[in-house]
Design an enzyme around this catalytic site. Structure first.
Site, mmCIF file in Angstrom:
data_model
loop_
_atom_site.group_PDB
_atom_site.id
_atom_site.type_symbol
_atom_site.label_atom_id
_atom_site.label_comp_id
_atom_site.label_asym_id
_atom_site.label_seq_id
_atom_site.Cartn_x
_atom_site.Cartn_y
_atom_site.Cartn_z
ATOM 1 N N SER A 17 -33.039 0.675 7.768
ATOM 2 C CA SER A 17 -31.663 0.230 6.077
ATOM 3 C C SER A 17 -32.940 0.781 5.156
ATOM 4 C CB SER A 17 -31.764 -1.114 6.261
ATOM 5 O OG SER A 17 -31.375 -1.890 4.816
ATOM 6 N N LYS A 68 -22.130 -10.810 7.795
ATOM 7 C CA LYS A 68 -21.550 -10.790 6.676
ATOM 8 C C LYS A 68 -20.518 -12.366 6.085
ATOM 9 C CE LYS A 68 -22.083 -6.346 4.287
ATOM 10 N NZ LYS A 68 -21.251 -5.527 2.883
ATOM 11 N N ASN A 89 -23.231 -10.459 1.364
ATOM 12 C CA ASN A 89 -24.160 -10.259 1.391
ATOM 13 C C ASN A 89 -25.627 -10.515 1.634
ATOM 14 O OD1 ASN A 89 -23.625 -9.048 -1.185
ATOM 15 N ND2 ASN A 89 -23.867 -6.960 -0.694
ATOM 16 N N ASP A 105 -20.653 -6.300 -2.582
ATOM 17 C CA ASP A 105 -20.028 -4.867 -2.291
ATOM 18 C C ASP A 105 -19.610 -4.383 -3.285
ATOM 19 O OD1 ASP A 105 -22.289 -4.856 -0.349
ATOM 20 O OD2 ASP A 105 -20.316 -5.770 0.104
ATOM 21 N N GLY A 133 -13.698 -5.316 6.552
ATOM 22 C CA GLY A 133 -14.352 -6.314 6.192
ATOM 23 C C GLY A 133 -14.789 -5.098 4.912
ATOM 24 N N ALA A 134 -15.435 -4.102 5.196
ATOM 25 C CA ALA A 134 -15.365 -3.561 3.724
ATOM 26 C C ALA A 134 -13.847 -2.789 2.884
ATOM 27 C CB ALA A 134 -15.820 -1.328 4.197
ATOM 28 N N TYR A 220 -21.992 6.013 4.124
ATOM 29 C CA TYR A 220 -23.714 7.206 3.613
ATOM 30 C C TYR A 220 -24.278 7.787 4.479
ATOM 31 C CZ TYR A 220 -26.862 3.412 3.432
ATOM 32 O OH TYR A 220 -28.534 2.696 3.750
ATOM 33 N N GLY A 242 -21.211 6.821 -0.541
ATOM 34 C CA GLY A 242 -22.066 5.410 -0.545
ATOM 35 C C GLY A 242 -23.273 4.713 -0.820
HETATM 36 P P1 ATR Z 1 -15.878 -2.988 8.565
HETATM 37 O O1 ATR Z 1 -16.643 -4.402 8.250
HETATM 38 O O2 ATR Z 1 -17.174 -1.627 8.233
HETATM 39 O O3 ATR Z 1 -14.942 -3.041 7.456
HETATM 40 P P2 ATR Z 1 -13.822 -3.588 10.640
HETATM 41 O O4 ATR Z 1 -13.805 -5.176 9.694
HETATM 42 O O5 ATR Z 1 -14.793 -3.008 12.407
HETATM 43 O O6 ATR Z 1 -15.857 -3.102 10.076
HETATM 44 O O7 ATR Z 1 -12.834 -2.534 10.130
HETATM 45 C C1 ATR Z 1 -13.300 -1.200 10.503
HETATM 46 C C2 ATR Z 1 -12.366 -0.561 9.986
HETATM 47 O O8 ATR Z 1 -12.393 0.888 10.201
HETATM 48 C C3 ATR Z 1 -10.773 -0.554 10.347
HETATM 49 O O9 ATR Z 1 -9.930 -0.416 9.852
HETATM 50 C C4 ATR Z 1 -10.211 0.608 11.338
HETATM 51 O O10 ATR Z 1 -9.063 0.060 12.162
HETATM 52 P P3 ATR Z 1 -8.301 -0.808 13.010
HETATM 53 O O11 ATR Z 1 -7.633 -1.562 12.578
HETATM 54 O O12 ATR Z 1 -6.907 -0.087 13.536
HETATM 55 O O13 ATR Z 1 -9.107 -0.427 13.626
HETATM 56 C C5 ATR Z 1 -10.785 1.178 10.514
HETATM 57 N N1 ATR Z 1 -11.771 2.588 12.199
HETATM 58 C C6 ATR Z 1 -12.700 2.776 12.774
HETATM 59 N N2 ATR Z 1 -12.090 3.503 13.483
HETATM 60 C C7 ATR Z 1 -11.094 4.599 13.712
HETATM 61 C C8 ATR Z 1 -10.803 5.540 13.298
HETATM 62 N N3 ATR Z 1 -11.114 6.009 14.287
HETATM 63 N N4 ATR Z 1 -9.513 5.777 13.210
HETATM 64 C C9 ATR Z 1 -8.761 5.429 11.768
HETATM 65 N N5 ATR Z 1 -9.555 4.029 10.878
HETATM 66 C C10 ATR Z 1 -10.853 3.793 12.428
#
Ligand code: ATR
Length: 277
Positions: A17, A68, A89, A105, A133-134, A220, A242
């Protein structure tokens, strides 16, 4: 005796971090005396660790992946932007002893895009990749800027459609799958999937980015992410990661805790030069 005000970031993993460094730079720059540490906190220890931190005199916490949503549940009360994003956050001890939850964020992203990089969001076509979540944290602040359209595309189509539905009263937003992006163009593409860090990309049509368009990866790294490289390969006017958003969300948290707004540009500049070195 006056004790130094204590702050920390909780996450898992947390070793790499940059938050302690950023907050120490802010403190130095603004002449504030505080401590800021990073603490490895797995989800199952979250509640006990937060309670112990505040019981021992801690003033404020940042919470990062995967904490979060837990921080959102923990907060006694929340700002409107935290309530909408269903993620927190920043936790801040209030004068009455309660804990306020905020989410900086979205504002961090907007400040980086609009102030640092002069990108205007009003009237443009925006695409968000990912519906986790992002993504959730940035939808409402983006819609407040009145883009022409906001599309959320996700591997699991249903999640994108449901997420867009949740925000339909805030502006024009729709959800779809990656296949539905064929023959469409966007002025700004934001990558909010977790794929980029592992070097993966969603399947994106080659002509997805409009001429003069901008790419922004919420993630990032020391090297350009897979999505930043995609932007460079697809003639983006700017292809950004980012790091700026990270510093801007930290500045907003610092302001919530200390009531002082640090200058972010020198800190972004320093971190950028360090990773290039
Ligand atoms: P965060 O809180 O970082 O957003 P998350 O809630 O686990 O983490 O969400 C990850 C996102 O990345 C989701 O939209 C996921 O798609 P799915 O909802 O279909 O799982 C997406 N994601 C992760 N790996 C991926 C990949 N290889 N190709 C496309 N989308 C991906």
């Amino acid at each position: 005796m006056t004790l130094t005000d204590r702050y920390a970031v909780f996450g898992h993993p947390i070793k790499h971090s940059k938050s302690p460094r950023i907050h120490r730079l802010f403190a130095e720059q603004t002449g504030q005396t505080l401590e800021y540490s990073a603490q490895e906190v797995p989800a199952e220890q979250f509640r006990a660790s937060v309670a112990a931190f505040f019981a021992q005199g801690g003033k404020g916490l940042n919470c990062t992946v995967p904490l979060k949503e837990l921080a959102w549940s923990y907060a006694d009360h929340k700002t409107e932007r935290a309530r909408l994003s269903k993620a927190v956050n920043t936790l801040a001890l209030q004068p009455d002893g309660s804990i306020l939850g905020d989410n900086t964020d979205g504002i961090g992203l907007l400040t980086d895009l609009m102030t640092n990089h002069a990108v205007t969001l009003s009237g443009i076509r925006i695409l968000i990749l990912g519906a986790g979540g992002a993504s959730r944290g940035i939808i409402a602040p983006i819609l407040e800027q009145s883009p022409q359209t906001l599309v959320i595309a996700n591997r699991t189509i249903d999640k994108a459609v449901k997420l867009a539905d949740e925000f339909h009263d805030k502006g024009s937003v729709t959800g779809c799958g990656f296949d539905d992006l064929a023959n469409r163009q966007f002025d700004l593409i934001l990558n909010a999937t977790s794929a980029s860090l592992s070097g993966q990309l969603p399947p994106l049509p080659a002509d997805l980015l409009a001429t003069g368009g901008v790419c922004y990866d919420l993630a990032y790294g020391n090297e350009p992410t897979a999505f930043v490289r995609w932007g460079q390969d697809n003639h983006a006017a700017k292809s950004l990661d980012g790091l700026g958003m990270l510093v801007e969300q930290a500045a907003e948290a610092f302001f919530i805790w200390r009531g002082v707004r640090p200058k972010t540009r020198p800190v972004i500049g320093l971190l950028n030069s360090e990773r290039q070195a």
